[in-house]
Design a protein around this motif. Structure first.
Motif, PDB file in Angstrom:
ATOM      1  N   GLY A 211       0.474  -0.947   0.008  1.00  0.00           N
ATOM      2  CA  GLY A 211       0.435  -0.233  -0.239  1.00  0.00           C
ATOM      3  C   GLY A 211       1.004   1.493  -0.348  1.00  0.00           C
ATOM      4  O   GLY A 211       1.533   1.039   0.318  1.00  0.00           O
ATOM      5  N   GLU A 212       0.291   2.548  -0.362  1.00  0.00           N
ATOM      6  CA  GLU A 212       0.622   4.120  -0.481  1.00  0.00           C
ATOM      7  C   GLU A 212       1.160   3.981   0.872  1.00  0.00           C
ATOM      8  O   GLU A 212       1.036   3.846   2.109  1.00  0.00           O
ATOM      9  N   GLY A 213       3.173   4.317   1.212  1.00  0.00           N
ATOM     10  CA  GLY A 213       3.582   4.046   2.296  1.00  0.00           C
ATOM     11  C   GLY A 213       3.428   3.560   2.838  1.00  0.00           C
ATOM     12  O   GLY A 213       4.025   3.517   4.290  1.00  0.00           O
ATOM     13  N   GLY A 214       3.301   2.302   3.150  1.00  0.00           N
ATOM     14  CA  GLY A 214       3.025   0.957   3.705  1.00  0.00           C
ATOM     15  C   GLY A 214       2.037   1.058   5.130  1.00  0.00           C
ATOM     16  O   GLY A 214       1.451   0.936   5.781  1.00  0.00           O
ATOM     17  N   ARG A 215       1.095   1.316   4.193  1.00  0.00           N
ATOM     18  CA  ARG A 215      -0.597   1.682   4.587  1.00  0.00           C
ATOM     19  C   ARG A 215      -1.365   0.529   4.990  1.00  0.00           C
ATOM     20  O   ARG A 215      -2.342   0.331   5.075  1.00  0.00           O
ATOM     21  N   GLY A 216      -0.352  -0.860   4.033  1.00  0.00           N
ATOM     22  CA  GLY A 216      -1.605  -1.961   4.491  1.00  0.00           C
ATOM     23  C   GLY A 216      -1.715  -2.656   3.224  1.00  0.00           C
ATOM     24  O   GLY A 216      -2.250  -1.873   2.120  1.00  0.00           O
ATOM     25  N   ALA A 217      -2.513  -4.088   2.800  1.00  0.00           N
ATOM     26  CA  ALA A 217      -3.090  -4.459   1.626  1.00  0.00           C
ATOM     27  C   ALA A 217      -4.028  -3.783   1.289  1.00  0.00           C
ATOM     28  O   ALA A 217      -4.819  -3.628   0.358  1.00  0.00           O
ATOM     29  N   VAL A 218      -4.811  -3.534   3.132  1.00  0.00           N
ATOM     30  CA  VAL A 218      -6.306  -3.493   2.753  1.00  0.00           C
ATOM     31  C   VAL A 218      -7.007  -2.301   2.054  1.00  0.00           C
ATOM     32  O   VAL A 218      -7.534  -1.649   1.793  1.00  0.00           O
TER      33      VAL A 218
END
Length: 386
Positions: A211-218
């Motif tokens: 995800g964007e900047g490590g915000r996750g798969a969800v």
């Protein structure tokens, strides 16, 4: 009254012998604080567990709030750090609210059991066969009807939900811990919405990596903040700390506060862990390139071991799974790697659902290109003959 002269635990010896013969005995190996091994066994994906800002935040939290939470979150275990961490996690990941637990395992048990509703409510739990043990145990504890579906198969989920026709909760990892493959979250969300079911995603291996900047798969799947999606995360992987959290709609989080047993009856997360996770989240916000780097390291590890002829699953996140010919070979392989200065994970039955033993390499954002090359070289050089 005559007392039977019987050892009530003598069955353990026979069980241990069967495990030993099958190469499945587990042993504890305490690591040294100054260990010189290159670590591809732990889950410190972003290299933050020893980051000076993170360790100092943990120390400061302990100085201010004490060594422990002193009680459950509903009694005395909530601090200002817990509230700030929950607000920061929710905002970073794109959800309305969050609730912090003492572990990711406890967070998953809470989410599954609380969202299954009371006994007799008719909720169906639809669980991927590759899900983590904490999700499986949550399904067992929920006392609801449950169906295990084939791995990463949205069509199987659709058929199961259609046949049920009532309230349902589909449950999946975002990134599966054994092989490091990603779930088809967009497709799963679509079939859930078609049936009016909710979706619960364990994003333990996605936060900080995808995800964007490590915000996750969800977040990457465009599902963050959706009213029918709940996610769980761990603070012990990319954030280098300890604990877990459930994120979702505010009414879901309020429901967990009142009904989730692993929240109500468990001592709260230690302040030091909360402070460390909060600081790690701040580092990730400031240095989003860490998420890109850890994925690049995983791809490079995979490239090097497969080009050398080893069988490995192409990584979707930070986990690289390399097949071993047997449990015994996997154990010896991991030991040979350790002897050569490299710590790797060793997965054997029953930890692997398909019975295939593996070495599990976890990429880290703080590894240099030279360290990655040495690590892959060690895995290849110590590989057992097939």
């Amino acid at each position: 009254m005559h007392r039977a002269e019987r050892d009530p635990f003598d069955w353990i010896d026979a069980r241990h012998e069967r495990l030993r013969a099958a190469g499945l005995v587990r042993t504890l190996r305490p690591r040294r604080a100054d260990a010189s091994l290159t670590d591809l066994a732990g889950n410190d994906y972003l290299g933050l567990s020893r980051h000076p800002e993170v360790t100092e935040a943990a120390a400061e939290a302990a100085r201010v709030w004490g060594a422990g939470a002193t009680g459950s979150r509903l009694v005395s275990g909530s601090t200002g750090l817990h509230a700030r961490l929950e607000e920061s996690l929710a905002e970073f990941c794109g959800f309305e609210a969050a609730l912090v637990f003492s572990s990711g395992y406890a967070a998953n048990l809470a989410a599954v059991t609380a969202l299954s509703g009371p006994v007799g409510s008719g909720t169906l739990l639809v669980s991927d066969e590759g899900n983590h043990a904490s999700l499986i145990d949550g399904c067992r504890l929920a006392r609801a009807e449950k169906t295990v579906v084939p791995h990463a198969d949205p069509e199987a989920v659709r058929k199961t939900l259609a046949a049920h026709g009532g309230r349902a909760l589909a449950i999946t990892d975002s990134v599966f811990s054994v092989d490091g493959d990603a779930a088809p979250l967009s497709a799963l969300a679509a079939v859930c919405r078609e049936a009016g079911a909710a979706l619960l995603v364990d994003d333990a291996h996605g936060l900080g990596v995808l995800g964007e900047g490590g915000r996750g798969a969800v977040h990457a799947a465009g599902l963050a903040g959706a009213p029918d999606v709940v996610t769980t995360v761990t603070l012990s992987k990319s954030l280098g700390s300890q604990g877990g959290a459930v994120l979702g709609p505010a009414r879901v989080i309020a429901h967990l506060v009142s009904t989730a047993r692993t929240f109500i009856f468990d001592t709260g997360l230690a302040p030091a862990a909360a402070g460390a996770a909060l600081a790690a989240l701040g580092v990730l916000r400031r240095e989003p390139e860490r998420a890109h780097r850890v994925r690049a390291v995983a791809r490079e590890l995979h490239r090097r071991v497969t080009e050398a002829g080893l069988r490995a699953v192409r990584p979707d996140a930070a986990v690289v799974s390399v097949q071993a010919p047997s449990p015994e070979a996997a154990v010896q392989w991991a030991a040979d790697c350790r002897e050569a200065g490299l710590a790797v994970g060793c997965f054997r039955p029953p930890s692997v659902p398909d019975g295939i033993s593996r070495l599990r390499l976890t990429a880290r954002a703080d590894l240099s290109d030279a360290a990655v090359a040495r690590a892959a070289g060690t895995v290849v050089a110590t590989a057992p003959a097939v």
